[in-house]
Write an enzyme that holds these catalytic residues in place. Structure first.
Site, PDB file in Angstrom:
ATOM      1  N   ASN A 101       0.872  -1.169   0.000  1.00  0.00           N
ATOM      2  CA  ASN A 101       0.000   0.000   0.000  1.00  0.00           C
ATOM      3  C   ASN A 101       0.916   1.228   0.000  1.00  0.00           C
ATOM      4  OD1 ASN A 101      -1.756   2.075   0.440  1.00  0.00           O
ATOM      5  ND2 ASN A 101      -2.399   1.408   2.499  1.00  0.00           N
ATOM      6  N   GLY A 134       2.578   2.459  10.896  1.00  0.00           N
ATOM      7  CA  GLY A 134       3.561   3.538  10.745  1.00  0.00           C
ATOM      8  C   GLY A 134       4.251   3.938  12.027  1.00  0.00           C
ATOM      9  N   SER A 162       3.481  -1.885  10.549  1.00  0.00           N
ATOM     10  CA  SER A 162       4.919  -1.917  10.800  1.00  0.00           C
ATOM     11  C   SER A 162       5.554  -3.263  10.436  1.00  0.00           C
ATOM     12  CB  SER A 162       5.223  -1.540  12.257  1.00  0.00           C
ATOM     13  OG  SER A 162       4.835  -0.195  12.495  1.00  0.00           O
ATOM     14  N   GLU A 192      -5.319  -4.829  10.626  1.00  0.00           N
ATOM     15  CA  GLU A 192      -4.340  -3.755  10.809  1.00  0.00           C
ATOM     16  C   GLU A 192      -4.664  -2.983  12.089  1.00  0.00           C
ATOM     17  OE1 GLU A 192      -2.267  -2.644   6.826  1.00  0.00           O
ATOM     18  OE2 GLU A 192      -3.862  -1.236   7.239  1.00  0.00           O
ATOM     19  N   GLU A 205      -6.913   4.804   7.690  1.00  0.00           N
ATOM     20  CA  GLU A 205      -6.713   6.222   7.337  1.00  0.00           C
ATOM     21  C   GLU A 205      -7.959   6.776   6.647  1.00  0.00           C
ATOM     22  OE1 GLU A 205      -2.959   5.572   5.395  1.00  0.00           O
ATOM     23  OE2 GLU A 205      -2.104   5.079   7.341  1.00  0.00           O
ATOM     24  N   LYS A 217       0.161   4.222  -0.294  1.00  0.00           N
ATOM     25  CA  LYS A 217      -0.475   5.430   0.270  1.00  0.00           C
ATOM     26  C   LYS A 217      -0.209   6.625  -0.655  1.00  0.00           C
ATOM     27  CE  LYS A 217      -0.235   3.282   4.770  1.00  0.00           C
ATOM     28  NZ  LYS A 217      -0.151   3.386   6.209  1.00  0.00           N
ATOM     29  N   HIS A 245      -9.529   1.205   4.836  1.00  0.00           N
ATOM     30  CA  HIS A 245      -8.261   1.412   5.550  1.00  0.00           C
ATOM     31  C   HIS A 245      -8.500   2.382   6.707  1.00  0.00           C
ATOM     32  CE1 HIS A 245      -4.172   2.613   6.449  1.00  0.00           C
ATOM     33  NE2 HIS A 245      -3.780   1.508   5.847  1.00  0.00           N
TER      34      HIS A 245
HETATM   35  P1  13P Z   1       3.067   0.553   7.702  1.00  0.00           P
HETATM   36  O1  13P Z   1       3.575  -0.735   7.094  1.00  0.00           O
HETATM   37  O2  13P Z   1       3.788   1.762   7.212  1.00  0.00           O
HETATM   38  O3  13P Z   1       2.961   0.455   9.194  1.00  0.00           O
HETATM   39  O4  13P Z   1       1.551   0.736   7.158  1.00  0.00           O
HETATM   40  C1  13P Z   1       0.671  -0.315   7.276  1.00  0.00           C
HETATM   41  C2  13P Z   1      -0.535   0.007   6.492  1.00  0.00           C
HETATM   42  O5  13P Z   1      -1.301   0.884   6.828  1.00  0.00           O
HETATM   43  C3  13P Z   1      -0.749  -0.752   5.251  1.00  0.00           C
HETATM   44  O6  13P Z   1      -2.026  -0.542   4.748  1.00  0.00           O
END
Ligand code: 13P
Length: 250
Positions: free
Chosen positions: A10, A174, A214, A168, A98, A12, A96
């Site tokens: 992903n 992150g 992560s 997740e 976010e 982003k 997601h």
């Molecule tokens: P990270 O791997 O940067 O923690 O992000 C995970 C994520 O949100 C994948 O969709």
């Protein structure tokens, strides 16, 4: 049939077209010998055609990070399921954290998106997971089950032929604070049990359930060694071709 591991990137809101080109040309030579795992790249919308062009003659799968549920109409700024299909997307990330947190997406909206992609023949990667405060109050299971109940509401059993769900935990995204393998295992077992109880054994066996939060080359294998974890949804560590190829080759 055993489920093939899926290593989903992903990206982003990252990369320029030059960076997309450089990633794609660097990554394929590193992973082209891999046949027992699937690789999925979900770039930002503008780079979907570019990734599609550059993945030709590779086995890399293509996905989007979001969509709207209507087919067309006056929805300024939105992208429909048929548009993604037209651009060659096989997968799309839905719900997601976010999207839920920053853009206020409700469980009901996410459910409408799930129905729309299933109808269109795109495979959803549905994300669920609890916030830090919810974990601290021991609400993790309750939150996951509530999200599943609402997000999967009224989907046909056939939707589970190719469904992907990602656990997740929001506090792990992150932050470098990845979930313990036991916590990831237990949450994923809970998700599979939910699907089993609602949609039957066939659906539970076919659904791929990923861990995200992560994930790095250093911890990838410890998740993949867990029974029932079928892959990873990766943000930060998927941006670099070297790191992504190490994730694929865990
Ligand atoms: P990270 O791997 O940067 O923690 O992000 C995970 C994520 O949100 C994948 O969709």
């Amino acid at each position: 049939m055993p489920r093939k591991p899926l290593i989903a990137a992903n990206w982003k809101m990252h990369k320029t077209s030059a960076e997309v080109r450089s990633f794609m040309s660097a990554v394929w030579p590193k992973v082209s010998d891999i046949t027992d795992r699937e690789m999925l790249i979900c770039p930002p919308f503008p780079y979907i055609p570019l990734v599609d062009e550059l993945r030709k003659s590779t086995s890399i799968l293509l996905g989007a990070q979001n969509l709207y549920f209507e087919e067309k109409g006056a929805f300024t700024g939105e992208v429909s399921p048929p548009m993604l299909k037209d651009l060659g997307c096989e997968y799309v990330i839905i719900g997601h954290s976010e999207r839920r947190g920053i853009f206020g997406e409700s469980d009901e909206l996410i459910n409408s998106k799930m129905h729309a992609v299933i109808k269109c023949g795109i495979i959803p990667v549905l994300c669920v997971g609890e916030r830090k405060e919810e974990r601290e109050k021991n609400l993790t299971e309750q939150i996951i089950l509530k999200q599943l109940e609402k997000n999967l509401k009224d989907l046909p059993e056939t939707a589970f032929e190719k469904m992907v769900i990602a656990y997740e935990p929001i506090w792990a995204i992150g932050t470098g604070l990845n979930a313990s393998t036991k916590d990831a295992h237990d949450a994923i077992a809970l998700i599979r049990e939910f699907i089993h109880s609602k949609y039957g054994d066939n659906s539970a066996q076919k659904t791929r359930i990923l861990y995200g939060g992560s994930v790095k080359p250093e911890n990838m294998k410890s998740y993949m060694d867990q029974e029932g974890i079928d892959g990873a949804l990766v943000g930060g560590a998927s941006l670099d071709p070297d790191s992504y190829s190490k994730l694929v080759k865990y």
